[in-house]
Design a protein around this motif. Structure first.
Motif, PDB file in Angstrom:
ATOM      1  N   ALA A   3      -3.090  -3.639 -13.804  1.00  0.00           N
ATOM      2  CA  ALA A   3      -3.393  -4.326 -12.551  1.00  0.00           C
ATOM      3  C   ALA A   3      -4.379  -3.491 -11.742  1.00  0.00           C
ATOM      4  N   GLY A   4      -5.208  -4.164 -10.961  1.00  0.00           N
ATOM      5  CA  GLY A   4      -6.187  -3.448 -10.151  1.00  0.00           C
ATOM      6  C   GLY A   4      -5.559  -2.756  -8.959  1.00  0.00           C
ATOM      7  N   TYR A   5      -4.461  -3.342  -8.446  1.00  0.00           N
ATOM      8  CA  TYR A   5      -3.764  -2.777  -7.294  1.00  0.00           C
ATOM      9  C   TYR A   5      -2.256  -2.808  -7.526  1.00  0.00           C
ATOM     10  N   GLU A   6      -1.567  -1.882  -6.875  1.00  0.00           N
ATOM     11  CA  GLU A   6      -0.110  -1.909  -6.807  1.00  0.00           C
ATOM     12  C   GLU A   6       0.282  -1.854  -5.340  1.00  0.00           C
ATOM     13  N   ILE A   7       1.191  -2.752  -4.937  1.00  0.00           N
ATOM     14  CA  ILE A   7       1.677  -2.770  -3.561  1.00  0.00           C
ATOM     15  C   ILE A   7       3.133  -2.335  -3.554  1.00  0.00           C
ATOM     16  N   LEU A   8       3.427  -1.272  -2.813  1.00  0.00           N
ATOM     17  CA  LEU A   8       4.800  -0.820  -2.621  1.00  0.00           C
ATOM     18  C   LEU A   8       5.260  -1.270  -1.240  1.00  0.00           C
ATOM     19  N   ILE A   9       6.359  -2.021  -1.201  1.00  0.00           N
ATOM     20  CA  ILE A   9       6.886  -2.550   0.053  1.00  0.00           C
ATOM     21  C   ILE A   9       8.004  -1.651   0.556  1.00  0.00           C
ATOM     22  N   CYS A  10       7.954  -1.292   1.830  1.00  0.00           N
ATOM     23  CA  CYS A  10       9.025  -0.492   2.415  1.00  0.00           C
ATOM     24  C   CYS A  10      10.302  -1.325   2.456  1.00  0.00           C
ATOM     25  N   GLY A  11      11.375  -0.798   1.874  1.00  0.00           N
ATOM     26  CA  GLY A  11      12.631  -1.534   1.806  1.00  0.00           C
ATOM     27  C   GLY A  11      13.662  -1.089   2.822  1.00  0.00           C
ATOM     28  N   SER A  12      13.245  -0.320   3.819  1.00  0.00           N
ATOM     29  CA  SER A  12      14.188   0.176   4.821  1.00  0.00           C
ATOM     30  C   SER A  12      14.692  -0.955   5.712  1.00  0.00           C
ATOM     31  N   LEU A  25      -0.186 -14.001  -2.230  1.00  0.00           N
ATOM     32  CA  LEU A  25      -1.014 -13.464  -3.313  1.00  0.00           C
ATOM     33  C   LEU A  25      -1.317 -14.553  -4.334  1.00  0.00           C
ATOM     34  N   ARG A  26      -0.303 -15.337  -4.648  1.00  0.00           N
ATOM     35  CA  ARG A  26      -0.486 -16.422  -5.615  1.00  0.00           C
ATOM     36  C   ARG A  26      -1.470 -17.464  -5.076  1.00  0.00           C
ATOM     37  N   SER A  27      -1.355 -17.778  -3.796  1.00  0.00           N
ATOM     38  CA  SER A  27      -2.260 -18.760  -3.185  1.00  0.00           C
ATOM     39  C   SER A  27      -3.701 -18.260  -3.162  1.00  0.00           C
ATOM     40  N   ALA A  28      -3.855 -16.926  -3.082  1.00  0.00           N
ATOM     41  CA  ALA A  28      -5.196 -16.334  -3.057  1.00  0.00           C
ATOM     42  C   ALA A  28      -5.767 -16.148  -4.459  1.00  0.00           C
ATOM     43  N   GLY A  29      -4.993 -16.564  -5.472  1.00  0.00           N
ATOM     44  CA  GLY A  29      -5.470 -16.441  -6.848  1.00  0.00           C
ATOM     45  C   GLY A  29      -5.295 -15.057  -7.433  1.00  0.00           C
ATOM     46  N   LEU A  30      -4.413 -14.252  -6.823  1.00  0.00           N
ATOM     47  CA  LEU A  30      -4.166 -12.895  -7.306  1.00  0.00           C
ATOM     48  C   LEU A  30      -2.821 -12.873  -8.029  1.00  0.00           C
ATOM     49  N   SER A  31      -2.853 -12.870  -9.345  1.00  0.00           N
ATOM     50  CA  SER A  31      -1.635 -12.900 -10.142  1.00  0.00           C
ATOM     51  C   SER A  31      -1.090 -11.492 -10.353  1.00  0.00           C
ATOM     52  N   GLU A  32       0.027 -11.391 -11.083  1.00  0.00           N
ATOM     53  CA  GLU A  32       0.618 -10.088 -11.384  1.00  0.00           C
ATOM     54  C   GLU A  32      -0.314  -9.228 -12.228  1.00  0.00           C
ATOM     55  N   LYS A  33      -1.241  -9.859 -12.932  1.00  0.00           N
ATOM     56  CA  LYS A  33      -2.210  -9.100 -13.717  1.00  0.00           C
ATOM     57  C   LYS A  33      -3.238  -8.413 -12.820  1.00  0.00           C
ATOM     58  N   ASN A  34      -3.398  -8.950 -11.600  1.00  0.00           N
ATOM     59  CA  ASN A  34      -4.343  -8.368 -10.649  1.00  0.00           C
ATOM     60  C   ASN A  34      -3.667  -7.420  -9.664  1.00  0.00           C
ATOM     61  N   VAL A  35      -2.488  -7.833  -9.184  1.00  0.00           N
ATOM     62  CA  VAL A  35      -1.763  -7.059  -8.173  1.00  0.00           C
ATOM     63  C   VAL A  35      -0.294  -6.985  -8.555  1.00  0.00           C
ATOM     64  N   CYS A  36       0.217  -5.769  -8.681  1.00  0.00           N
ATOM     65  CA  CYS A  36       1.629  -5.549  -9.006  1.00  0.00           C
ATOM     66  C   CYS A  36       2.388  -5.233  -7.713  1.00  0.00           C
ATOM     67  N   VAL A  37       3.524  -5.889  -7.495  1.00  0.00           N
ATOM     68  CA  VAL A  37       4.316  -5.689  -6.282  1.00  0.00           C
ATOM     69  C   VAL A  37       5.661  -5.072  -6.649  1.00  0.00           C
TER      70      VAL A  37
END
Length: 256
Positions: free
Chosen positions: A127-136, A155-167
Motif C-alpha cells: 500500500a502507498g500509505y498506512e493510517i494508524l488510528i488512535c484507539g484511546s 476512503l472507499r468513496s474516494a477510490g482508495l482501496s486497501e491496496k492503496n491505503v492500509c488502516v
C-alpha cells in the motif's frame, strides 16, 4: 563512585546519544533486527552478523542497523524491518543468512521489496500509505458510526482501496492535553510520519483529498511537537504486538 565507573557511564551515554541520532536521521535507511531472547534462539544474531557484513561490503554510510526488543511473533522470527525514507516500512519474517542477501540486494540497494517474504505475506503490492488510528478512550468522535468506519467509507468513496491505503488501530498517541480530551481524534499517516488532529468529517475529507490523493499535508490539522506516543509509533507502529497494547505508566500523559 570511582572515576573509572563515572567514565564508563559517560561512555555509555555517548553511545546511547549516537544511537538516538542515527535513528532520528530521516535521510538514512534503517534495518531493524529483532533481538529478544526468542529472536536469538531463532537465529537473529546470525542475521545481524550477515547484515553487518553486507553493509561493510557496500561501503555505505547511509544505512543504520538497529536492534529492537520483542516483536511478539515468535512463530515468524527472526523478524527484520527495513525503513527507507519516503517509502512504506516493510517487515520480513523467518529471515536467515540467505534471505539477508536477497533483502539487502533487492530492497536496500535496489529499492524493490521482497514481497514473497513479507511478514504475514506474501503480497502482490505494498500500500502507498498506512493510517494508524488512535484507539484511546480519550479521543472523541461524536456520531452514530465509529471513527474507523467513517474513515473506511470515505476512503472507499474516494477510490482508495486497501491496496492503496492500509488502516489499522493503534493505542494512545499521547497527543491530547486536558482541554482537548473528548474533542478530537488522531491519526498517524505512514510513511510520512504525519500526525493529524481531527475534529469532524470535514477534516477527514480534507486529509483524504489533499494528503492521500494529492500528496500535500494539511498543515492546519498537524499536531505540533513530538509526543511520546508518536516517537514510539514511528519506530514500532507497524508491529501489532506493540500498537495494540494499553498504555499504563503513560496513560495520563498530556492530562496531568
Amino acid at each position: 563512585m570511582t572515576t573509572k565507573v563515572v567514565d564508563k557511564y559517560k561512555e555509555l551515554v555517548k553511545q546511547a546519544e549516537n544511537t538516538l541520532r542515527q535513528l532520528a536521521a530521516g535521510d538514512k535507511i534503517r534495518i531493524q533486527i529483532g533481538s529478544a531472547t526468542c529472536e536469538h534462539a531463532a537465529g537473529s544474531r546470525e542475521v545481524l552478523d550477515e547484515f553487518q557484513k553486507h553493509v561493510a561490503a557496500a561501503g555505505r554510510d547511509d544505512i543504520v542497523l538497529h536492534r529492537t526488543g520483542c516483536t511478539g511473533r515468535c512463530s515468524r522470527e527472526p523478524i527484520v524491518g527495513v525503513f527507507v525514507p519516503g517509502r512504506m516500512p516493510v517487515k520480513y519474517e523467518q529471515v536467515d543468512r540467505r534471505l539477508v542477501h536477497e533483502i539487502f540486494t533487492r530492497h536496500v540497494l535496489q529499492g524493490e521489496p521482497v514481497l514473497e517474504h513479507i511478514l504475514d505475506g506474501p503480497v502482490e503490492k505494498l500500500a502507498g500509505y498506512e493510517i494508524l488510528i488512535c484507539g484511546s478512550v480519550r479521543c472523541g468522535w461524536k456520531g452514530e458510526k465509529s471513527f474507523e468506519e467513517v474513515l473506511t467509507e470515505k476512503l472507499r468513496s474516494a477510490g482508495l482501496s486497501e491496496k492503496n491505503v492500509c488502516v489499522a488501530k493503534a493505542h494512545c498517541f499521547g497527543a491530547c492535553n486536558s482541554e482537548e480530551v473528548g474533542r478530537f481524534s488522531h491519526l498517524l499517516i505512514q510513511p510520512d510520519r504525519t500526525l493529524y488532529r481531527v475534529e469532524n468529517e470535514n477534516d477527514l475529507d480534507e486529509i483524504i483529498r489533499e494528503h492521500l490523493a494529492g500528496g500535500r499535508p494539511v498543515k492546519r490539522l498537524l499536531v505540533p511537537g513530538k509526543t511520546v506516543g508518536r516517537k514510539f509509533l514511528e519506530l514500532y507502529g507497524d508491529v501489532a504486538f506493540f500498537h495494540r497494547q494499553n498504555r499504563v505508566a503513560l496513560r495520563h500523559n498530556g492530562v496531568i
